[in-house]
Structure formats: structure tokens, C-alpha cells
Scaffold this motif. Sequence first.
Motif, short mmCIF file in Angstrom:
data_model
loop_
_atom_site.label_atom_id
_atom_site.label_comp_id
_atom_site.label_asym_id
_atom_site.label_seq_id
_atom_site.Cartn_x
_atom_site.Cartn_y
_atom_site.Cartn_z
N PHE A 3 0.83 -1.21 0.00
CA PHE A 3 0.00 0.00 0.00
C PHE A 3 0.87 1.26 0.00
O PHE A 3 0.53 2.27 -0.64
CB PHE A 3 -0.93 -0.01 1.21
CG PHE A 3 -2.04 -1.01 1.09
CD1 PHE A 3 -3.12 -0.77 0.25
CD2 PHE A 3 -1.99 -2.20 1.82
CE1 PHE A 3 -4.14 -1.71 0.16
CE2 PHE A 3 -3.02 -3.13 1.70
CZ PHE A 3 -4.09 -2.88 0.88
N ALA A 4 1.97 1.23 0.69
CA ALA A 4 2.85 2.39 0.73
C ALA A 4 3.45 2.65 -0.63
O ALA A 4 3.52 3.81 -1.10
CB ALA A 4 3.96 2.17 1.76
N VAL A 5 3.87 1.58 -1.31
CA VAL A 5 4.44 1.76 -2.63
C VAL A 5 3.39 2.29 -3.60
O VAL A 5 3.65 3.18 -4.42
CB VAL A 5 5.03 0.44 -3.14
CG1 VAL A 5 5.49 0.57 -4.58
CG2 VAL A 5 6.19 0.01 -2.26
N ALA A 6 2.19 1.75 -3.48
CA ALA A 6 1.11 2.22 -4.35
C ALA A 6 0.80 3.68 -4.10
O ALA A 6 0.55 4.48 -5.02
CB ALA A 6 -0.14 1.38 -4.13
N GLY A 7 0.84 4.08 -2.84
CA GLY A 7 0.59 5.48 -2.52
C GLY A 7 1.66 6.39 -3.11
O GLY A 7 1.37 7.48 -3.60
N VAL A 8 2.90 5.90 -3.04
CA VAL A 8 3.98 6.71 -3.60
C VAL A 8 3.79 6.88 -5.11
O VAL A 8 3.96 7.96 -5.66
CB VAL A 8 5.34 6.07 -3.29
CG1 VAL A 8 6.45 6.77 -4.06
CG2 VAL A 8 5.62 6.15 -1.80
N PHE A 9 3.41 5.80 -5.78
CA PHE A 9 3.19 5.89 -7.21
C PHE A 9 2.03 6.84 -7.54
O PHE A 9 2.07 7.59 -8.53
CB PHE A 9 2.93 4.49 -7.79
CG PHE A 9 4.19 3.74 -8.07
CD1 PHE A 9 5.02 4.10 -9.14
CD2 PHE A 9 4.57 2.65 -7.28
CE1 PHE A 9 6.19 3.39 -9.39
CE2 PHE A 9 5.73 1.96 -7.54
CZ PHE A 9 6.55 2.31 -8.59
#
Length: 324
Positions: A3-9
Motif C-alpha cells: 500500500f505504501a508503494v502504491a501510494g507513492v506511485f
Amino acid sequence: MGFAVAGVFVVLAMLVVLSAVKIVPQGREYTVERFGRYIRTLKPGISILTPFVESIGRKINLMEQVLDVPRQEVITKDNVSVQVDAIVFIQVMDASAAAYRVENLPYAITQLTMTNLRTVVGNMELDEVLSQRDHINSRLLEVIDQATSPWGVKVARIEIKDLTPPPDITNAMARQMKAERERRAVITEADGEKQAAITVAEGQKQAAILQAEGRREAAFRDAEARERSAAAEAKATELVSNAISAGDVNAINYFIAQKYVEAFGKLAESPQQKTVIVPADMASLVGTIAGVAELVKTAQAENAAPPPRPRGGRGGPAVPPTGA
């Protein structure tokens, strides 16, 4: 972690989208650079750039702007120091030229205006500078508009805000203006007196002409009256002379008595005469009057007597009157 990576993207995607989409407000234009090189100009509205390749270079204001030219001291042609300041109205017509052909456009136009202002005012005398502001404005506008044309700028107008001569020159101008106004007042007053004198002279001239015409008419009338009186006197004299020629001496007595009575009557009518002296020899007057009366009786008798009839028989010779 996912979820954190997705948020960064997602955040990166939003930043990319925001950097690629540009909204240009009305009255402005943006230049677009690709790796530091100008490629196009964005007009008012929404535009999309290539992310990480294209960027906004300069933001140009297309609305008319007012530049204040600082006050400066200028020496005129007749060596008089004058404090001058002005304002310049400009408008950018070509955003790319204004952005990449000159550095600091307002400063460049201000310095250009100050330089040309010194040139124009320095070629004029003080009186011309103070009285011909429109001429100065037009010359400055022509020169500066031609100089800023390569920068993509249109100079709309230039106005001189203030012209301040030195205090001593200002005082001298005030005295000169006062003397000029006094001179005009004297001239106006003299013109008024001149017109009044001319009007009075014209009136006197017309009055003299009318009086002369009146005297001429009166003299003509008097001469005509004397002529008629002389004609009447001549007629009366002629009649008396005819009567005398006919042997009637009483006509002379009548004529003399008439003149005598007229003279005596005028003497009695005089307002200064309060005492009338009657001549002692009244016999001559009485005789004259008697002669006049006899003359009247003779004339009446001649008019009343019938014509004489011839004497003798019908058809016989006429008998002459007794004493013939």
C-alpha cells in the motif's frame, strides 16, 4: 508495504499530471522551453506539456503597463537646468521577443527613455521646453517606439509629468508674465480710449455736417424770402413809377406816407423804447395823408364815372367838350 508503494506511485502520478497540465490566465502568455531551448508560446487557457522534457520558461504580461521614469536634471540649449520626469505606457506584443531579446525589459525601457529625454530637451530652449510638451512627447514616442520594436514591445504613449525650472528662473518668469499682462492692459486701455475718441470725433463731425446743412438751408430760405420781398418792392416801385409817369403826383405821396408810417410803427414797438417822441411838424404828415386820401378819391371817381357820350344829332359830327 504494498500500500505504501502504491501510494507513492499515486502521488508521483499526480505530480506528473500537475506538472504537465498548465493553465494560462487571460492577459498573459507563457514560453515553453525544451531542455532550456524555446520551442513555443502558450496562449491563455489550458495546455499540456511533456513531463520531464518541457517546462515553463518566462511568464509575460500582455496587458498595458505603466513605467515611471525617475526625475532627472536636464540642461537646455540655453544652459538652464530643468528637473524633468515622465511616465511611459508600454504593451508587449511578442512574448518570445520580450522574454529572450532583452534582459529586464522595464529597466531597459526606463533607461532608454531617460537618455532620449535628455537628448530631446537638451536641443530645445527653456521657453520651448515649457510651451511645447506635446512636441517633446511625440518625439520621444517616435524614438523609443522604434528602439523597442525589436523587443516585441509597443510604446503606446509618453507623457512629461513635470518640468521644474530653478527658483530664480521661476521668479524671473513670474515678473515677465506680470509685465506682459500689464502691457496688455495698457494697450487694451489705450485702444478703448482711441475708439472712444474716434466715436466722439465722428459724432462731432456728423453734428457739424448737420449744422452746416441747416445753416445752408436757412440761408437759402432767407435769400428766397429777400428775393421775393425785393420782387414785391420792385413791383410796387414800378407801379408808383407808372403812376408818376402818368402825371399822378399823389402816388409819390402815398409811397412816402407808407414808409413813414412803417418806420414810426417800428419805433413804437421797440421793447427798449418806453417814450415815443412825436415830431412837431405834423403838418407834413397830415398833408401827406390828405394827398393819399385825394389819390384814393380820384381812383374811385375814375372807376365810377360813365364813359363820355358824343354830342350832336344822330349821324352828325361830334361836339368837342367844353374847354377843349
